[in-house]
Structures are given as structure tokens and as C-alpha cells.
Write a protein that holds these residues in place. Structure first.
Motif, short mmCIF file in Angstrom:
data_model
loop_
_atom_site.label_atom_id
_atom_site.label_comp_id
_atom_site.label_asym_id
_atom_site.label_seq_id
_atom_site.Cartn_x
_atom_site.Cartn_y
_atom_site.Cartn_z
N ARG A 186 -30.88 6.92 62.26
CA ARG A 186 -32.25 6.57 62.69
C ARG A 186 -32.33 6.32 64.21
NH1 ARG A 186 -37.15 7.17 59.87
NH2 ARG A 186 -38.70 6.02 61.07
N PRO A 187 -31.42 5.52 64.78
CA PRO A 187 -31.51 5.35 66.25
C PRO A 187 -31.37 6.67 67.00
CG PRO A 187 -30.12 3.64 65.32
CD PRO A 187 -30.41 4.60 64.20
N GLN A 188 -30.52 7.56 66.49
CA GLN A 188 -30.36 8.86 67.16
C GLN A 188 -31.63 9.69 67.05
OE1 GLN A 188 -26.75 9.88 65.00
NE2 GLN A 188 -25.56 9.80 66.90
N LEU A 189 -32.29 9.62 65.89
CA LEU A 189 -33.56 10.32 65.74
C LEU A 189 -34.62 9.75 66.70
CD1 LEU A 189 -33.72 10.61 61.84
CD2 LEU A 189 -33.42 12.50 63.46
N GLU A 190 -34.61 8.43 66.83
CA GLU A 190 -35.53 7.80 67.79
C GLU A 190 -35.25 8.32 69.19
OE1 GLU A 190 -37.96 5.51 67.64
OE2 GLU A 190 -37.88 4.70 65.61
N ALA A 191 -33.96 8.46 69.52
CA ALA A 191 -33.61 8.95 70.85
C ALA A 191 -34.10 10.37 71.05
CB ALA A 191 -32.10 8.87 71.06
N VAL A 192 -33.97 11.20 70.01
CA VAL A 192 -34.48 12.58 70.11
C VAL A 192 -35.99 12.56 70.34
CG1 VAL A 192 -34.88 14.73 68.83
CG2 VAL A 192 -32.64 13.60 68.73
N ALA A 193 -36.68 11.73 69.55
CA ALA A 193 -38.14 11.67 69.67
C ALA A 193 -38.58 11.23 71.05
CB ALA A 193 -38.72 10.73 68.61
N HIS A 194 -37.78 10.39 71.69
CA HIS A 194 -38.13 9.91 73.03
C HIS A 194 -37.63 10.85 74.12
CE1 HIS A 194 -39.15 6.22 70.94
NE2 HIS A 194 -39.68 5.77 72.05
N THR A 195 -36.62 11.65 73.82
CA THR A 195 -36.06 12.55 74.84
C THR A 195 -36.89 13.81 74.96
OG1 THR A 195 -33.84 11.70 74.40
CG2 THR A 195 -33.98 13.82 75.53
N PHE A 196 -37.35 14.31 73.83
CA PHE A 196 -38.19 15.50 73.84
C PHE A 196 -39.64 15.10 74.14
CE2 PHE A 196 -35.79 19.01 71.51
CZ PHE A 196 -34.56 18.38 71.55
N ASP A 197 -40.41 16.03 74.68
CA ASP A 197 -41.84 15.83 74.84
C ASP A 197 -42.57 16.54 73.71
OD1 ASP A 197 -41.83 14.34 77.21
OD2 ASP A 197 -41.57 16.17 78.40
N GLU A 198 -43.74 16.03 73.37
CA GLU A 198 -44.55 16.69 72.36
C GLU A 198 -45.61 17.55 73.04
OE1 GLU A 198 -46.32 14.10 69.42
OE2 GLU A 198 -47.84 15.60 68.94
N GLU A 199 -45.78 18.76 72.54
CA GLU A 199 -46.83 19.64 73.06
C GLU A 199 -47.59 20.28 71.91
OE1 GLU A 199 -45.96 22.38 76.20
OE2 GLU A 199 -44.43 21.08 77.06
N PHE A 200 -48.85 20.59 72.17
CA PHE A 200 -49.71 21.23 71.18
C PHE A 200 -50.18 22.57 71.73
CE2 PHE A 200 -53.92 22.30 69.64
CZ PHE A 200 -53.74 22.27 68.27
N PHE A 201 -50.16 23.60 70.90
CA PHE A 201 -50.61 24.93 71.31
C PHE A 201 -51.66 25.40 70.31
CE2 PHE A 201 -46.27 24.22 72.62
CZ PHE A 201 -46.28 24.59 73.95
N SER A 202 -52.79 25.83 70.83
CA SER A 202 -53.83 26.32 69.93
C SER A 202 -53.51 27.75 69.51
CB SER A 202 -55.20 26.23 70.60
OG SER A 202 -55.18 26.87 71.84
N GLN A 203 -54.15 28.18 68.46
CA GLN A 203 -53.90 29.52 67.91
C GLN A 203 -54.10 30.59 68.99
OE1 GLN A 203 -55.68 30.11 64.09
NE2 GLN A 203 -55.65 32.34 64.28
N GLY A 204 -53.12 31.46 69.12
CA GLY A 204 -53.20 32.53 70.12
C GLY A 204 -52.57 32.18 71.46
N GLN A 205 -52.23 30.94 71.65
CA GLN A 205 -51.68 30.51 72.94
C GLN A 205 -50.21 30.89 73.05
OE1 GLN A 205 -52.50 26.37 73.74
NE2 GLN A 205 -51.21 26.34 75.58
N ARG A 206 -49.80 31.34 74.25
CA ARG A 206 -48.39 31.65 74.46
C ARG A 206 -47.60 30.38 74.71
NH1 ARG A 206 -46.80 36.59 78.29
NH2 ARG A 206 -48.31 35.72 79.75
N VAL A 207 -46.45 30.29 74.11
CA VAL A 207 -45.57 29.14 74.27
C VAL A 207 -44.44 29.49 75.23
CG1 VAL A 207 -44.11 27.46 73.06
CG2 VAL A 207 -46.10 28.48 71.90
#
Lengths: 503, 140
Positions: B22-43
Motif C-alpha cells: 500500500r505505501p508503494q502504491l501511494e508513492a506511485v500515485a504521488h509520483t505519476f501525474d494524472e491526465e485526462f484526454f477527451s475522445q479523439g485527442q492525441r496522447v
């Protein structure tokens, strides 16, 4: 359309307006000033009683992390000076430009919060940005293809609404038992009240380090903890990381001075008779920690006070803290709903090399505001933004000058770009500053865009994007140790690309 | 930072992170950023430098090589690592075919993340082996 009120009365009574801007912080002031210059009628409403937005309260310890250099390599008030002045809003006429420097007392090149607030008030006054203060936005609904905004003063109807309400809502994670009892950053008391107390700060971003730095002269010990290692701006080349001026607690930690900076996931916070007990699990180094402290502060950030906009269909992400936006800062799911100010960080852009835009801060979002106003004016109100013809023989010089000095490109790297397009008769037109993501991902006439980028080695260089036949290619030019991209090799590289584009 | 119980709970259910505490998962969640892409958007954009490593939390995406669909991706899938590991620009576009929610790690941080998370690296190699097997079967 409703009319401006006579002098001495509050402007913008409830009624019909083409555009309504909600807010009176720097994002709202910038968009209003820019729309006004473009001749787009609009109302500005704000629940506050004066301009300034979040700078009326934050940062808590009174000095900003964005610099304004009163004396700089570029003349104060010039366009190039904006790169050295990250806090003034953008005016077209000289009296409205570079105002913050005039309020600084010389003790630091980071303005104090009151100095910043005075600078914003001076902008609102000098740029003649009228705001209906004391008018609280309370609800939103669709009506006749437009929007209706319910407020404490009555209803406003408009085609376009621009929400510039800041990321100002204190936020705490919901997955830590007991955190509801922990005061948030905004509830931090006067530093003196922490004298000889042991303080645990949850969070290792700027607000966490700001609190720790402010408490160093008073607290017996400060412990900072969050799951991932602290990111430091001078190492990541990004202003999105913890800024150097808050790093004294970190130096205290690495020298063993008593401050602790831990990589740990907070598992539980418990109230005790004298304070808090915090249990945490190590992340980069496994282990369990238990701290008995006098005070605990959740420096866990902010969200956007979106009111009922999610019910209107505005899609959010980042735990609901930001609205998802198009490259022109319109909700991806609610047409006609735009955002300005720090909320524009929800339009992430290309984020090349992992570098976030500067849209969270004034020096980034002020340019978003200008571009947004142009977009609204041209897209929704038929204002023609004629491109400026560029002599092909001077195009290389023009673009390299932009890459070297344009504040839009330097403040919003890999995010905003200078765009050239070809007209029907083959002439080259400078069509201004545009979101880079829009240029590379949307269909459009053949064009060239120039941006400034910092890669993951820290090298700063121009990047050129060529769009031909609906496909866009990337071309990275060389960097330069003196950050001057007007030299021979840059000229040769860009001339070759221009020739390719013109062929 | 993509903090919050929602992200950690999703990560806990993904094969790539199945071996983390669980602490390692928390670290992953805090290390990565969250992004949202709408349909058709290039990632990810074919041929562009400076991409990241993406893990899909929700939604679907297409892998397009020169405009032709080569594969589809959904929750738990990851992409972007091949160009980062090889130090080359990506050879495909990744385009959201439904609203897409991802975690993203800056390319420059991938090596350190994998070296410090050997179980994630092992799971990634396993996934790559499956992709290679599928490609071989498709060719034969």
C-alpha cells in the motif's frame, strides 16, 4: 444588453451580456482587459470586495515565489521585460505595463503579498477594468443555447461564461483516516503560536515547504512527509517543483539539523490529548513511523470551486480538482464554458519532457488570458484578427528573435507558440501566439510554429513545427549556452526548414 | 500528483502494480501525474520527442502507425515505454477513442522508477513478452 451603470454605482447590473467573467483575481482582470481591447462587451462579477483574488490571502508567509526584477537586461515596460517580471499583468499601453515593480521596496525580488495586491489593484484601475464586487455566483444553467448565471444580485444571461475563480478551495485527501481533524494549510496560525512545538506537515510541495520555512524560527521540530521524494525546481528545471527559496528546511534536513523530510505514506492521524499521533509507512525506504506531535498541518493543495458546473456537464479530473479543458481552455464537455487564471493548468498541453506549463502562476496564465480573449473574440463574435504580412527574407530573423526574446514562448515553454501561416496567395502571415497543442493536433492551413523548450537534460532550445497537408512534424534546433538563438547555426537550420515549408 | 483513494484503489487492481505494498502504491500515485484526454485527442505523437510513460486508469485508446490502427488499449495497459527505453521518438500515435484517464510519468524518470521497483519492471517485461508472442503468432 445591459448597460454600464453611471459613475458611483456598481457596474454590470443583472441582465444580458455577450460574455460574463466570474472572478476578480489576476486571471479575470487579464481576460477582461484583453476583451475590452478587442471590443467584446462583457460583464465582470466577483464575490470579493476588491481585486486580487487569492493574493488577498496567500501565500500565508507573505512573499511570492515568482520574481519581478526591478532592474533587468530588458527595459522595464518593454515586451522583453515580461520575462523578468513574472507578476505584472499585460497591458497594451505603457501606463498599464510592468506595474508590480513600482510597488516593491527593494528588500527582495520576490514581491510581498501586499505589494502584489497593490500591483493588481493598480492594473484594474489603470486598465479601467470594471468589476461588480460583492456579487456572488451561485448557480448555472443552460438557457436558449446560452448560459444563465444565478447570483446574489440576480440573473446574468450570456453566450459565453469565463470562470476565473482560482484553485482556491482547500483540499485534503479522503483516504487518510483522521485527516478530517487536521487543519489545512489555509488554517495555519500565526507562526509565533508554534513556538517550541513539534509540527508535522503533510505534503512536500511548495505550500508544505513554505509552512516549514515559516516555522523554522519558532517550531521545536518540523517533520515533512509525503509518499514521493521532494521534487526541487533547480533539479527538475520546472517551476512546478518546490522552489529554491523555500529549501532551507531541506538543507536543515540533509545536514541533520533537526528538521525531517520523509518519503512516507500517511496511514492514519489520531487526535491525542496534547496534539496528534501520526502513523506512516516508508516508501523509498520501507519501515513504519509513528510521531507524537503538538500540531499537524495538511499542506495538501487546493481544488477549483466549481459550484454546480459538474452538474452542467463539466468533466473534471485530478480527483475532481480541475476541469478538463481544450487547448483554448473551454470545457471539453460543456461548450461555452471557459476558464481563466490558475484553473487553465487543466489544459495540460503537450507536457514535453514531463515539464508542466506555467499556467498555475501569473507569468503563465496571463498569456493564456490574452490568447483566450482573442479566441473568444474571433470564434464567437466575429472579430477579425488579421495576420501581419512577413517578408520571406526577414522571416528567419523574426522567428529567431521571437525564440530568443518572446516572453510568451519563454514563460509558457512547449505550451504557447508563435504561428506563421500561408495566405491564399502564398504570402506569409504572422498569426500571433497560439496554443502549441492546437497547432500540432488540429487541422488547419499549412503553417509553421516556433516554441521554446527545455528538455530533460536542461538544454533550452527552439522547436519548430511544420504543418503540411494536415500532418505536423517536429524539428528541434540547437541550444545555446548564452540562450541566444540568433547565431549562424540557428539561422542555417531555420532557413532550411523555411525553404522546405515554402517549397 | 494523482493522490487519493480512487487512484490507489485502481492501481491495486492493475497487473503492472500487483506486487506493490500500500505505501508503494501511494508513492506511485504521488509520483505519476494524472491526465485526462477527451475522445479523439492525441496522447502520444509519432515522431515527437519528450514523451512520457502512460498507464491507463480508465478509457480506451488506439495505437496508430502512419494513421493505421495497429492495436487498441484499455484499463491497465501501458504505453510510451518502448521509445523511452530505446531513446527514440515514438513510431506511433496514441489516440483516445473514448474519454481516457491516465497516469503519466516523465520519460526522464522511468529508468529510476523501474530500477527502484523491480517487481514492476518484471511485470512490464512479462507484458512485453506477451506482446511479442502475439506479434509472432500474427506473423506466422
Amino acid at each position: 444588453m445591459a448597460e454600464l451603470a453611471p459613475d458611483g454605482e456598481r457596474p454590470f447590473p443583472p441582465g444580458d451580456y455577450p460574455v460574463v467573467i466570474v472572478g476578480s483575481g489576476p486571471g479575470a482582470l487579464q481576460v477582461s482587459a484583453s476583451l475590452r481591447r478587442l471590443g467584446v462587451q462583457h460583464a465582470v462579477i466577483s464575490a470579493d470586495d476588491r481585486p486580487g483574488g487569492m493574493f488577498r490571502r496567500f501565500p500565508l508567509f507573505q512573499r511570492l515565489i515568482t520574481w519581478t526584477k526591478p532592474f533587468a537586461p530588458a527595459e522595464r515596460g518593454s515586451r522583453a521585460y515580461e520575462w523578468y517580471d513574472w507578476n505584472s499583468l499585460l497591458g497594451h499601453d505603457p501606463p498599464v505595463r510592468a506595474l508590480v515593480a513600482g510597488f516593491m521596496d527593494g528588500t527582495s525580488y520576490f514581491p510581498s503579498r501586499p505589494e502584489m495586491e497593490r500591483g493588481l489593484a493598480a492594473f484594474a484601475d489603470t486598465a479601467r477594468v470594471a468589476v461588480r464586487y460583492g456579487c456572488r455566483w451561485e448557480g448555472t444553467r443552460r438557457e436558449d443555447g446560452g448560459l444563465a448565471l444565478a447570483t446574489s444580485d440576480g440573473e446574468y444571461r450570456c453566450r459565453i461564461a469565463v470562470f476565473a475563480v482560482g484553485m482556491t478551495e482547500p483540499w485534503k485527501p479522503s483516504n487518510i483516516p483522521g485527516i478530517e481533524d487536521v487543519p489545512q494549510y489555509v488554517d495555519t496560525r500565526d507562526a509565533r503560536t508554534y513556538a517550541n512545538r513539534r509540527v508535522f506537515v503533510i505534503g512536500k510541495r511548495n505550500s508544505g515547504f513554505e509552512v516549514a520555512d515559516g516555522l523554522l524560527p519558532w517550531a521545536r521540530q518540523v517533520v515533512l512527509a509525503s509518499p514521493r521524494p521532494a521534487k526541487i525546481s533547480v533539479l527538475t528545471h520546472s517551476t512546478a517543483a518546490a522552489r529554491a527559496r523555500y529549501l532551507q528546511p531541506y538543507e536543515d534536513h540533509v545536514l541533520g539539523g533537526g528538521t525531517l523530510v520523509l518519503d512516507a505514506a500517511i496511514e492514519r492521524v489520531e487526535r491525542t490529548a496534547d496534539g496528534f499521533r501520526i502513523r506512516a509507512g516508508g516508501t523509498t525506504r520501507p519501515g513504519t513511523f509513528s510521531f507524537e506531535v503538538d500540531d499537524c498541518i495538511a499542506a495538501t493543495g487546493f481544488g477549483t470551486p466549481l459550484g454546480d458546473l459538474e452538474k452542467l456537464g463539466v468533466k473534471t479530473f485530478y480527483q475532481g480538482r480541475l476541469p478538463a479543458q481544450t487547448p483554448y481552455w473551454e470545457s471539453v464537455t460543456a461548450p461555452g464554458v471557459y476558464f481563466a487564471g490558475s484553473i487553465t493548468q487543466g489544459s495540460v498541453g503537450l507536457k514535453k519532457y514531463g515539464m508542466a506549463s506555467s499556467s498555475a502562476a501569473v507569468h503563465g496564465f496571463r498569456y493564456n488570458g490574452v490568447v483566450l480573449a482573442e479566441h473568444i473574440a474571433s470564434t464567437h463574435f466575429g472579430v477579425e484578427l488579421a495576420g501581419r504580412p512577413i517578408d520571406p527574407d526577414t522571416a528567419v530573423d523574426f522567428l529567431l528573435e521571437e525564440a530568443t526574446k518572446a516572453p510568451e514562448l519563454w514563460n509558457q515553454q512547449s505550451y504557447l507558440a508563435r504561428q506563421l501561416v500561408r495566405s491564399g496567395d502564398g504570402a506569409i502571415l504572422d498569426s500571433g501566439i497560439v496554443p502549441l497543442q492546437h497547432f500540432v493536433d488540429e487541422a488547419g492551413p499549412d503553417g509553421m510554429a516556433v516554441a521554446v523548450e527545455t528538455d530533460d537534460t536542461g538544454d533550452i532550445h527552439p522547436a519548430v513545427y511544420l504543418r503540411r497537408g494536415g500532418r505536423t512534424d517536429e524539428h528541434l534546433l540547437s541550444g545555446d549556452p548564452l540562450l541566444d538563438f540568433r547565431r549562424g547555426d540557428h539561422r542555417a537550420q531555420l532557413a532550411s526548414l523555411l525553404k522546405e515549408w515554402m517549397a | 500528483m494523482a493522490d487519493g483513494d480512487d487512484v490507489v484503489d485502481i492501481l491495486a487492481g492493475l497487473t503492472l502494480f500487483a506486487d506493490l505494498s500500500r505505501p508503494q502504491l501511494e508513492a506511485v500515485a504521488h509520483t505519476f501525474d494524472e491526465e485526462f484526454f477527451s475522445q479523439g485527442q492525441r496522447v502520444i505523437r509519432q515522431g515527437f520527442a519528450g514523451n512520457g510513460f502512460f498507464v491507463i486508469l480508465d478509457g480506451e485508446a488506439s495505437v496508430l502507425v502512419d494513421g493505421q490502427e495497429a492495436a487498441s488499449l484499455s484499463r491497465g495497459d501501458f504505453f510510451g515505454e518502448v521509445s523511452l527505453l530505446l531513446g527514440e521518438p515514438p513510431i506511433a500515435d496514441i489516440v483516445a477513442t473514448r474519454p481516457l484517464r491516465c497516469l503519466v510519468l516523465a520519460g526522464s524518470e522511468l529508468e529510476e522508477f523501474l530500477v527502484q521497483s523491480p517487481r514492476v519492471m518484471y511485470r512490464m517485461v512479462q507484458a512485453q513478452a506477451r506482446r511479442l508472442r502475439s506479434a509472432m503468432q500474427w506473423r506466422s
